[in-house]
Design a protein around this motif. Structure first.
Motif, mmCIF file in Angstrom:
data_model
loop_
_atom_site.group_PDB
_atom_site.id
_atom_site.type_symbol
_atom_site.label_atom_id
_atom_site.label_comp_id
_atom_site.label_asym_id
_atom_site.label_seq_id
_atom_site.Cartn_x
_atom_site.Cartn_y
_atom_site.Cartn_z
ATOM 1 N N LEU A 107 17.723 4.515 -4.782
ATOM 2 C CA LEU A 107 17.152 4.474 -3.466
ATOM 3 C C LEU A 107 16.179 3.274 -3.456
ATOM 4 O O LEU A 107 15.203 3.352 -4.331
ATOM 5 N N LEU A 108 16.277 2.441 -2.652
ATOM 6 C CA LEU A 108 15.451 1.392 -2.270
ATOM 7 C C LEU A 108 14.515 1.790 -0.960
ATOM 8 O O LEU A 108 15.132 2.378 -0.096
ATOM 9 N N VAL A 109 13.155 1.528 -1.062
ATOM 10 C CA VAL A 109 12.327 1.765 -0.230
ATOM 11 C C VAL A 109 11.725 0.448 0.276
ATOM 12 O O VAL A 109 10.992 -0.045 -0.499
ATOM 13 N N ALA A 110 11.544 0.069 1.646
ATOM 14 C CA ALA A 110 10.803 -0.855 2.079
ATOM 15 C C ALA A 110 9.126 -0.407 2.197
ATOM 16 O O ALA A 110 8.907 0.427 3.337
ATOM 17 N N GLU A 111 8.316 -0.736 1.244
ATOM 18 C CA GLU A 111 7.105 -0.447 1.280
ATOM 19 C C GLU A 111 6.316 -1.659 2.251
ATOM 20 O O GLU A 111 5.892 -2.616 1.742
ATOM 21 N N THR A 112 6.233 -1.429 3.532
ATOM 22 C CA THR A 112 5.704 -2.463 4.554
ATOM 23 C C THR A 112 4.526 -3.023 4.254
ATOM 24 O O THR A 112 4.651 -4.346 4.014
ATOM 25 N N LEU A 113 3.636 -2.189 4.327
ATOM 26 C CA LEU A 113 2.384 -2.978 3.943
ATOM 27 C C LEU A 113 2.101 -3.392 2.605
ATOM 28 O O LEU A 113 1.239 -3.878 2.166
ATOM 29 N N GLY A 114 3.194 -2.806 1.519
ATOM 30 C CA GLY A 114 2.924 -3.354 0.364
ATOM 31 C C GLY A 114 3.585 -4.841 -0.022
ATOM 32 O O GLY A 114 3.458 -5.392 -0.943
ATOM 33 N N ASN A 115 4.289 -5.117 0.994
ATOM 34 C CA ASN A 115 4.958 -6.556 1.165
ATOM 35 C C ASN A 115 5.991 -6.399 -0.069
ATOM 36 O O ASN A 115 6.361 -7.440 -0.644
ATOM 37 N N ARG A 116 6.843 -5.473 -0.171
ATOM 38 C CA ARG A 116 7.818 -5.320 -1.255
ATOM 39 C C ARG A 116 8.909 -4.070 -0.911
ATOM 40 O O ARG A 116 8.766 -3.365 -0.228
ATOM 41 N N VAL A 117 9.920 -4.250 -1.794
ATOM 42 C CA VAL A 117 11.086 -3.180 -1.761
ATOM 43 C C VAL A 117 10.865 -2.617 -2.966
ATOM 44 O O VAL A 117 10.843 -3.532 -4.208
#
Length: 292
Positions: free
Chosen positions: A160-170
């Motif tokens: 499962l891939l998660v876009a961590e928007t405020l972490g600037n990463r996947v």
């Protein structure tokens, strides 16, 4: 060398598009502003699939083809197999904020991102979770301590891939046999951009929309960008691979400067471009199962 692609408009006039999913020859999208789920074929013809006044967000399809919709404000997964929607899973006791994206695995386990966009600091991290809804309707939290988890995607390798928007990463998680998420690691860090909606291709790369930028990128594990898709005057929102051979990238965007539009609400659109690498094999298989 990074390859640059351009897009062609497929359909427009939407409010706030989210969660594109390719299924049975059409792109399915939720419009949280209009309260509807639409399907769009490759000729740009638009049909209403479901009315969801409680703001539809993430979309997914069960192995038998039944459509699941994440209701943002009800904080429930709704099943639209019948004319009247049924509650597939109630996540209201686990989701501190609104429901966001949805990804359904091949076994029918559904993963939902949730967070409170109005919270700050530690409260924002405390509200951010990935929730699991099993086919029997049981629910539990399977990941936390996330900086605004947005887009979700399941790879052909069953991660499962998660876009961590405020972490600037996947982030990447291995999906265990019981649905648990294991071995959290950084799939890719992004320089000067924050990922929103994402999708995976068959080579293990990720396409990501750059939040508040006119840009989609293809990123390899580790962060190297191989392709860029520019959408001038627009903000990238989400993307999905599909089409007849899995090589059409559908790009959801909204106007970058709403002050330039007399009808501010209807600036969301879907554009397409052709890419080299098709969608992840799992996504293609799910799209062939049928929608009843």
């Amino acid at each position: 060398m990074t390859k640059t692609l351009t897009t062609e408009l497929l359909a427009s006039g939407f409010w706030r598009l989210k969660a594109p999913r390719w299924h049975l020859g059409s792109l399915f999208v939720s419009d949280s502003g209009a309260g509807k789920v639409f399907s769009i074929d490759l000729d740009g013809h638009v049909s209403v699939v479901a009315d969801v006044p409680s703001r539809p967000s993430g979309l997914g399809f069960l192995p038998d083809g039944q459509l699941l919709v994440a209701s943002m404000t009800q904080r429930k997964l709704l099943n639209f197999a019948a004319r009247k929607p049924a509650v597939h899973a109630d996540l209201s006791e686990l989701a501190a904020g609104l429901l966001r994206d949805l990804a359904v695995a091949g076994d029918g386990n559904a993963y939902v991102s949730a967070f409170d966009a109005a919270a700050d600091g530690q409260e924002a991290f405390a509200s951010a979770r990935i929730l699991l809804a099993r086919p029997d309707g049981s629910v539990r939290a399977v990941a936390d301590n996330l900086a605004h988890p947005g887009g979700l995607a399941i790879t052909a390798a069953h991660d499962l891939l998660v876009a961590e928007t405020l972490g600037n990463r996947v982030l990447s998680y291995q999906i265990d046999a019981d649905g648990a998420l294991l071995h959290r690691k950084v799939f890719a860090n992004f320089e000067r951009m924050s990922p929103l909606g994402i999708c995976a291709d068959s080579e293990g790369a990720v396409w990501a929309a750059a939040a508040r930028q006119p840009l989609f990128v293809r990123v390899l594990p580790g962060g190297r960008v191989t392709h860029r898709v520019h959408v001038p005057g627009r903000h990238a929102v989400a993307c999905q691979l599909g089409g007849r051979d899995g090589r059409t990238l559908f790009c959801l965007t909204v106007a970058a400067n709403l002050a330039d539009y007399p009808d501010r609400e209807h600036t969301a659109s879907v554009a397409t471009t052709i890419v080299d690498v098709p969608a992840a094999a799992m996504s293609i298989r799910l799209a062939e199962t049928g929608f009843h």
